[in-house]
Design a protein around this motif. Structure first.
Motif, PDB file in Angstrom:
ATOM      1  N   PHE A   1     -14.444 -10.803  27.680  1.00 24.96           N
ATOM      2  CA  PHE A   1     -13.199 -11.957  27.015  1.00 24.96           C
ATOM      3  C   PHE A   1     -12.688 -10.762  29.280  1.00 24.96           C
ATOM      4  N   LEU A   2     -12.856 -10.207  29.165  1.00 25.87           N
ATOM      5  CA  LEU A   2     -12.314  -9.089  30.324  1.00 25.87           C
ATOM      6  C   LEU A   2     -11.652 -10.218  31.645  1.00 25.87           C
ATOM      7  N   PRO A   3     -12.644 -11.831  31.568  1.00 24.00           N
ATOM      8  CA  PRO A   3     -11.675 -12.801  32.729  1.00 24.00           C
ATOM      9  C   PRO A   3     -10.863 -13.352  31.682  1.00 24.00           C
ATOM     10  N   VAL A   4     -10.862 -13.694  30.417  1.00 22.79           N
ATOM     11  CA  VAL A   4     -10.234 -14.510  30.219  1.00 22.79           C
ATOM     12  C   VAL A   4      -8.625 -13.738  30.223  1.00 22.79           C
ATOM     13  N   GLU A   5      -8.022 -12.471  29.920  1.00 27.07           N
ATOM     14  CA  GLU A   5      -7.238 -12.015  29.724  1.00 27.07           C
ATOM     15  C   GLU A   5      -6.764 -11.435  31.063  1.00 27.07           C
ATOM     16  N   HIS A   6      -7.854 -11.569  32.078  1.00 33.78           N
ATOM     17  CA  HIS A   6      -6.712 -11.457  33.479  1.00 33.78           C
ATOM     18  C   HIS A   6      -6.181 -12.407  33.440  1.00 33.78           C
ATOM     19  N   ALA A   7      -6.892 -13.364  33.519  1.00 29.89           N
ATOM     20  CA  ALA A   7      -6.136 -14.858  33.701  1.00 29.89           C
ATOM     21  C   ALA A   7      -4.488 -15.207  32.675  1.00 29.89           C
ATOM     22  N   VAL A   8      -4.938 -14.669  30.934  1.00 34.10           N
ATOM     23  CA  VAL A   8      -3.993 -14.258  30.493  1.00 34.10           C
ATOM     24  C   VAL A   8      -2.506 -14.135  31.246  1.00 34.10           C
ATOM     25  N   ARG A   9      -2.659 -12.778  31.740  1.00 38.84           N
ATOM     26  CA  ARG A   9      -1.783 -11.841  32.134  1.00 38.84           C
ATOM     27  C   ARG A   9      -1.077 -12.843  34.095  1.00 38.84           C
ATOM     28  N   VAL A  10      -2.169 -13.780  34.740  1.00 38.38           N
ATOM     29  CA  VAL A  10      -1.531 -14.484  35.717  1.00 38.38           C
ATOM     30  C   VAL A  10      -0.487 -15.618  35.244  1.00 38.38           C
ATOM     31  N   VAL A  11      -0.854 -16.262  33.888  1.00 36.69           N
ATOM     32  CA  VAL A  11      -0.230 -17.478  33.140  1.00 36.69           C
ATOM     33  C   VAL A  11       1.681 -16.369  32.365  1.00 36.69           C
ATOM     34  N   LEU A  12       1.011 -15.524  31.858  1.00 35.55           N
ATOM     35  CA  LEU A  12       2.113 -14.930  30.839  1.00 35.55           C
ATOM     36  C   LEU A  12       2.964 -14.456  32.193  1.00 35.55           C
ATOM     37  N   ASP A  13       2.629 -14.498  33.309  1.00 30.99           N
ATOM     38  CA  ASP A  13       3.437 -13.743  34.919  1.00 30.99           C
ATOM     39  C   ASP A  13       4.330 -15.231  35.605  1.00 30.99           C
ATOM     40  N   GLN A  14       3.728 -16.780  34.816  1.00 34.88           N
ATOM     41  CA  GLN A  14       5.072 -17.476  35.147  1.00 34.88           C
ATOM     42  C   GLN A  14       5.308 -18.559  33.798  1.00 34.88           C
ATOM     43  N   VAL A  15       5.252 -17.782  32.985  1.00 32.62           N
ATOM     44  CA  VAL A  15       6.089 -18.414  32.483  1.00 32.62           C
ATOM     45  C   VAL A  15       7.416 -18.043  31.731  1.00 32.62           C
ATOM     46  N   HIS A  16       8.752 -18.921  31.934  1.00 33.41           N
ATOM     47  CA  HIS A  16       9.738 -19.148  31.409  1.00 33.41           C
ATOM     48  C   HIS A  16       9.929 -19.107  29.915  1.00 33.41           C
ATOM     49  N   VAL A  17      10.785 -17.266  29.880  1.00 29.80           N
ATOM     50  CA  VAL A  17      10.767 -17.362  28.176  1.00 29.80           C
ATOM     51  C   VAL A  17      12.243 -17.289  28.118  1.00 29.80           C
ATOM     52  N   GLU A  18      12.738 -18.184  26.676  1.00 26.04           N
ATOM     53  CA  GLU A  18      14.241 -18.377  26.843  1.00 26.04           C
ATOM     54  C   GLU A  18      15.159 -16.699  26.351  1.00 26.04           C
TER      55      GLU A  18
END
Length: 327
Positions: free
Chosen positions: A276-293
Motif C-alpha cells: 500500500f505504500l504507493p497507494v498512500e503516496h497517491a493519497v497524500r497527493v490527493v489530500l493536498d488538492q482537496v478543498h475542505v469546507e
C-alpha cells in the motif's frame, strides 16, 4: 430617499454543519483484499500479531503529546468489498474479529470500502462520497504551465506537478532542436518525485473508482472533514449480533465496541502491508488538492486547541503510516 428593503432567507438555505466527536488518534489496523482472507485464519493471525506492537507504539506516542489527559484512541479496519466479493460477511468477519482478539487487539470500527463510493444517507437518500470529493479537487497548476492539460474532472488523472510536454503532431517531432523535457514535481526539494494518479476508469458508462482515490475518501472520513449538505458522512452504526450473508445489508461503518472512543479523530495512523505504500503516496497527493469546507476545519481547530493538542495545518500531514516488514 428610499428605505433599504430587508432581505429574508430561509434558514434551510444555509444547512447547518453537523458537529462530530473526536478522538485524538484513529488507528487503522488493516486494509485487506478478499484474496487475503481466502488464505485462511493463519494469515489473519500473522497480520494482527505483526500489527499489535505498532498499535501499542502509536497509542503510547500520542499520549506523550497530552498533558494531564488520557488519550482517546479508536481502532478501525477496512474490508475491500468494492473490487471483489469472494466471501460473505457471515463467513469472513467472525474469523477476522477472532484473530484480532487472539492478538490482543479490539476492532472498534469495521468499515466497507464500497461505502466510500456509495452509501445510504438520511431519510432514504443515497450519498456518493467519492463523487463529492472529486468535485472538491482544486488542482495546483505548476509554475509556467500552459493550461493545455484538461481538468481532472474530464481526465480522471491528478498529478503533483507537470507532465512531460506532449508533442501535438507528428510533424512537431521533426522540428530541429526539439528537446525532451522531464516531468517536474511542484515544490520539489532538489529533485522531483513526480506522480500521476488515476482516480477512476470507465467501461460502458460505468465508473470504477481507484483504490488510491477511495483511500483518500477514507482518510477524509476518519479525519471528520467530509460532509454531505452539512451532514456527517459514513457515521458509525452500532452493531451487536450476527452478520448477514450480503455485504449490502451492512452499514458502511459498524461500531463493534460500544465503549470505543469516537471514530473520527484529529489525526490518523494506518498500519498497512507494504504493497500500500504507493497507494498512500497517491493519497497524500490527493489530500493536498482537496478543498475542505471551512466549518469542519474550524471544528477541528477549536476542539484541538482547547485540548492543547497540536494538529498540522495541512490535511495530508494529519495522516501517518506504518509499513511493517512482516505484512
Amino acid at each position: 430617499m428610499k428605505k433599504p428593503v430587508p432581505a429574508f432567507r430561509e434558514t434551510s438555505a444555509e444547512p447547518r454543519t453537523e458537529s462530530l466527536p473526536f478522538s485524538h488518534l484513529s488507528v487503522e489496523t488493516g486494509h485487506l483484499y478478499m484474496e487475503d482472507f481466502v488464505e485462511g485464519p493463519d494469515r489473519l493471525r500473522r497480520h494482527f500479531d505483526t500489527v499489535r506492537p505498532w498499535v501499542e507504539a502509536v497509542r503510547k506516542d500520542v499520549g506523550t503529546r497530552l498533558t494531564g489527559a488520557r488519550p482517546r484512541v479508536s481502532t478501525c479496519f477496512l474490508v475491500d468489498d468494492y473490487f471483489s466479493r469472494l466471501s460473505t460477511p457471515d463467513e469472513l468477519l467472525p474469523p477476522l474479529i477472532a484473530a484480532a482478539a487472539e492478538a490482543g487487539l479490539v476492532i472498534d470500527y469495521l468499515a466497507r470500502e464500497s461505502g466510500c463510493a456509495v452509501a445510504p444517507g438520511a431519510a432514504g437518500t443515497v450519498v456518493r462520497p467519492a463523487e463529492s470529493v472529486m468535485r472538491r479537487l482544486v488542482e495546483s497548476p505548476p509554475p509556467g504551465s500552459s493550461g493545455f492539460r484538461p481538468p481532472v474532472s474530464r481526465t480522471g488523472w491528478l498529478s503533483n506537478g507537470e507532465r512531460t510536454p506532449v508533442q501535438r503532431s507528428s510533424a512537431a517531432l521533426d522540428i530541429a532542436g526539439a528537446v525532451w523535457q522531464p516531468p517536474s514535481e511542484t515544490g520539489a526539494r532538489g529533485h522531483s518525485v513526480f506522480l500521476d494518479i488515476e482516480l477512476w476508469s470507465e467501461a460502458e458508462g460505468e465508473r470504477t473508482w481507484s483504490c488510491a482515490f477511495l483511500a483518500s475518501v477514507w482518510q477524509l472520513v476518519r479525519l471528520g472533514l467530509l460532509r454531505d449538505v452539512g451532514r456527517a458522512v459514513l457515521a458509525p452504526v452500532p452493531w451487536d449480533g450476527e452478520f448477514p450473508a450480503d455485504w449490502d445489508m451492512l452499514p458502511p461503518v459498524l461500531r463493534l465496541n460500544p465503549r470505543a472512543a469516537p471514530f473520527t479523530a484529529y489525526v490518523t495512523c494506518s498500519v498497512l502491508p507494504r504493497r500500500f505504500l504507493p497507494v498512500e503516496h497517491a493519497v497524500r497527493v490527493v489530500l493536498d488538492q482537496v478543498h475542505v469546507e471551512d466549518e469542519p476545519f474550524r471544528q477541528v481547530a477549536e476542539r484541538s486547541e482547547a485540548e492543547a493538542f497540536a494538529v498540522p495545518a495541512g490535511v495530508a500531514d494529519r495522516a501517518s503510516y506504518v509499513f511493517p516488514l512482516g505484512l
